[in-house]
Write an enzyme that holds these catalytic residues in place. Structure first.
Site, short mmCIF file in Angstrom:
data_model
loop_
_atom_site.label_atom_id
_atom_site.label_comp_id
_atom_site.label_asym_id
_atom_site.label_seq_id
_atom_site.Cartn_x
_atom_site.Cartn_y
_atom_site.Cartn_z
N HIS A 209 -36.25 -8.70 22.22
CA HIS A 209 -37.18 -8.82 23.51
C HIS A 209 -37.66 -7.59 24.06
CE1 HIS A 209 -33.65 -8.59 26.01
NE2 HIS A 209 -34.46 -8.43 27.15
N1 UDP Z 1 -29.18 -15.34 26.49
C1 UDP Z 1 -29.13 -16.75 26.89
N2 UDP Z 1 -29.95 -17.49 26.15
C2 UDP Z 1 -30.66 -17.23 25.27
C3 UDP Z 1 -30.68 -15.46 25.05
C4 UDP Z 1 -29.82 -14.74 25.91
O1 UDP Z 1 -28.41 -17.53 27.64
O2 UDP Z 1 -31.53 -17.72 24.30
C5 UDP Z 1 -28.10 -14.74 27.60
C6 UDP Z 1 -27.29 -13.88 26.85
O3 UDP Z 1 -26.17 -14.51 26.57
C7 UDP Z 1 -26.78 -12.80 27.95
C8 UDP Z 1 -28.31 -12.74 28.78
O4 UDP Z 1 -28.94 -13.90 28.04
O5 UDP Z 1 -25.87 -13.24 28.87
C9 UDP Z 1 -28.89 -11.42 28.02
O6 UDP Z 1 -30.08 -11.45 28.69
P1 UDP Z 1 -31.35 -10.66 28.19
O7 UDP Z 1 -31.22 -10.53 26.98
O8 UDP Z 1 -32.59 -11.42 28.44
O9 UDP Z 1 -31.56 -9.46 29.14
P2 UDP Z 1 -30.60 -8.01 29.06
O10 UDP Z 1 -29.36 -8.30 29.03
O11 UDP Z 1 -31.34 -7.15 27.89
O12 UDP Z 1 -31.15 -7.35 30.19
#
Ligand code: UDP
Length: 364
Positions: A209
Site C-alpha cells: 500500500h
Molecule cells: N492490518 C489489518 N488488516 C489488514 C491489513 C493490515 O489489521 O487488512 C494491520 C496489520 O496487521 C498491522 C497494521 O494493520 O498491524 C499495519 O498497518 P498498515 O500496513 O496499514 O500501515 P503501516 O504499518 O505500514 O504504517
C-alpha cells in the site's frame, strides 16, 4: 483528573493506541479523549478496530480525508485547534508517522500542550516517503519520544537530539503488546481456509500500500508480476488496501493473487499465524511477521526496522519479478532464529509510567 488527548486517524494507529487506551482505562488516573482525524474512514479500515480492540469511541471525528497531503494536514490542524482549545488536555499523544501524527503534534505544541510521540526515532533515510517527513518533524517538536528500538535512539542521537530539551525513552515496540493480546485467539486452519477460500497446505500473506509502490503503474504491475510468479508455487492472499484497489482499477492491473477486502486485526493475526511467509511494504507487518516467527520479504529499497534485516529474518527486495521470486526461494531455504528479543518487554506499561513521571516532573 488529568486529561490525555489521543490524536489518531489511520489503521496502524488504532492498533497501537488500543494498548495504551486499555492501560489508561484500567488505572483510572487519566481521562482519555480520543480525537479521530478521519484519515481512514471505511468501516474495515477504522470502525472495525474500535469494536474489536475495545477502543473507547472517538469523542470527535474531524472527517478529513480524500484530499492531498498538504490540504489534509492543513485541514486537520484547522479542525484540531478548537477541539484542543475546548478540551484543554494535559498531554497530547500521537503515534507513528501519518499526517494525523504531524497535525496533532504541530497544533498541540504551538498551543503549549506537551506532546508524546510513540514510535519515535525511526528513519528510512528516504525523504521521498511522506512518512519520513512526518517522522522527522514530529520527533523534533515533541516533548517525549518513545523509541521502539536501540537503532531509533541512535538515529535521534545522530541528528543531535541529545542537545534538545526532549526526553528520549527506549520503550520497545508497542505493536508487540498488541500481538501478545491476541495470541490465544488463532482459531483453526480449517476455519481460515473456509473463510477465505484458501486451498493447499501453504500460503503467503501479502500487503502492498505504500505510495511509492502504488502510485507508479509500472512499479505496481511489476510487484503483481512477482507475486503472480510466487502464486504459481504457493497460494498468495492479499487483503487489499483501498489505495491499492483504486490504483489497480485505474491502471488495469490483473492478478492471480487471491484478493480479499481489508480484514480486522484478529483475522490478520490468524493469517499471520498460519502463513508460510509475509511479503509486504507495511512497516507494522514486518514486525508482526517477526512476532509470529515468519520470514518477510520487504518490497522497498530500505526499511526503518533494520534489525530484522541484520538478523536475516527479513530481506529487502525490489519489485522485479526475478528478484521477488529469488528472495522468496532464498527465505524458504534459510534457517531462521526468531528467539532474540528485538522489541522490548511490557512496552505499554513502560510508556504509561514514563508519561506519569513526565507530568509529575513538570508539575502538570
Ligand atoms: N492490518 C489489518 N488488516 C489488514 C491489513 C493490515 O489489521 O487488512 C494491520 C496489520 O496487521 C498491522 C497494521 O494493520 O498491524 C499495519 O498497518 P498498515 O500496513 O496499514 O500501515 P503501516 O504499518 O505500514 O504504517
Amino acid at each position: 483528573m488529568k486529561k490525555i488527548a489521543t490524536v489518531l486517524g489511520a489503521r496502524p494507529q488504532f492498533i497501537k493506541a488500543a494498548v495504551l487506551s486499555r492501560i489508561i482505562a484500567e488505572r483510572e488516573e487519566f481521562q482519555e479523549v480520543i480525537i479521530h482525524t478521519g484519515q481512514h474512514f471505511d468501516d474495515n479500515m477504522s470502525e472495525i478496530f474500535f469494536r474489536e480492540l475495545g477502543i473507547p469511541p472517538a469523542a470527535y471525528n474531524l472527517d478529513v480525508n480524500r484530499v492531498g497531503h498538504g490540504a489534509m494536514t492543513g485541514k486537520m490542524m484547522e479542525c484540531l485547534e478548537p477541539v484542543l482549545e475546548s478540551e484543554k488536555p494535559d498531554l497530547v499523544l500521537v503515534y507513528g508517522d501519518t499526517n494525523s501524527t504531524l497535525a496533532g503534534a504541530l497544533v498541540a505544541r504551538k498551543m503549549g500542550i506537551p506532546v508524546a510521540h510513540v514510535e519515535a526515532g525511526l528513519r528510512s533515510g528516504n525523504m521521498k516517503m511522506p512518512e519520513e517527513i512526518n517522522r522527522i518533524v514530529t520527533d523534533r517538536i515533541s516533548n517525549i519520544l518513545f523509541c521502539p528500538t536501540e537503532q531509533a535512539v541512535k538515529n535521534l542521537e545522530e541528528e543531535g537530539f541529545g542537545a534538545f530539551d526532549i526526553r528520549m525513552v527506549q520503550s520497545g515496540d508497542i505493536m508487540k503488546d498488541s500481538v501478545a493480546f491476541f495470541k490465544d485467539r488463532m482459531g483453526s486452519r480449517r476455519d481460515l481456509n473456509e473463510k477465505y477460500g484458501l486451498e493447499g497446505e501453504k500460503f503467503v500473506l501479502a500487503t502492498i500500500h505504500r505510495q511509492e509502490n502504488v502510485n507508479d503503474p509500472s512499479q505496481l504491475a511489476a510487484i503483481f508480476r512477482g507475486l503472480d510468479e510466487i502464486s504459481r508455487k504457493t497460494g498468495v492472499v492479499m487483503p487489499l488496501h483501498p489505495r491499492t484497489k483504486a490504483a489497480m482499477k485505474e491502471f488495469g492491473i490483473k492478478t492471480g493473487v487471491l484478493l480479499i477486502d481489508p480484514v480486522g486485526y484478529g483475522a490478520m493475526q490468524q493469517l499471520l499465524h498460519f502463513c508460510e511467509m509475509v511479503v509486504t511494504d507495511s512497516g507494522g507487518l514486518q514486525k508482526e511477521a517477526y512476532f509470529h516467527k515468519k520470514p518477510c520479504l520487504v518490497v522497498r529499497p530500505q526499511t526503518e526496522w533494520v534489525e530484522l534485516i541484520e538478523h536475516g529474518l527479513a530481506v529487502l527486495t525490489t519489485a522485479n519479478k526475478g528478484q521477488l521470486l529469488g528472495a522468496f526461494q532464498e527465505m524458504r531455504n534459510r534457517r531462521l532464529d526468531f528467539n532474540q528479543n528485538l522489541y522490548g518487554r511490557q512496552i505499554g506499561k513502560t510508556i504509561y509510567d514514563e508519561i506519569c513521571l513526565f507530568l509529575e516532573l513538570n508539575s502538570i
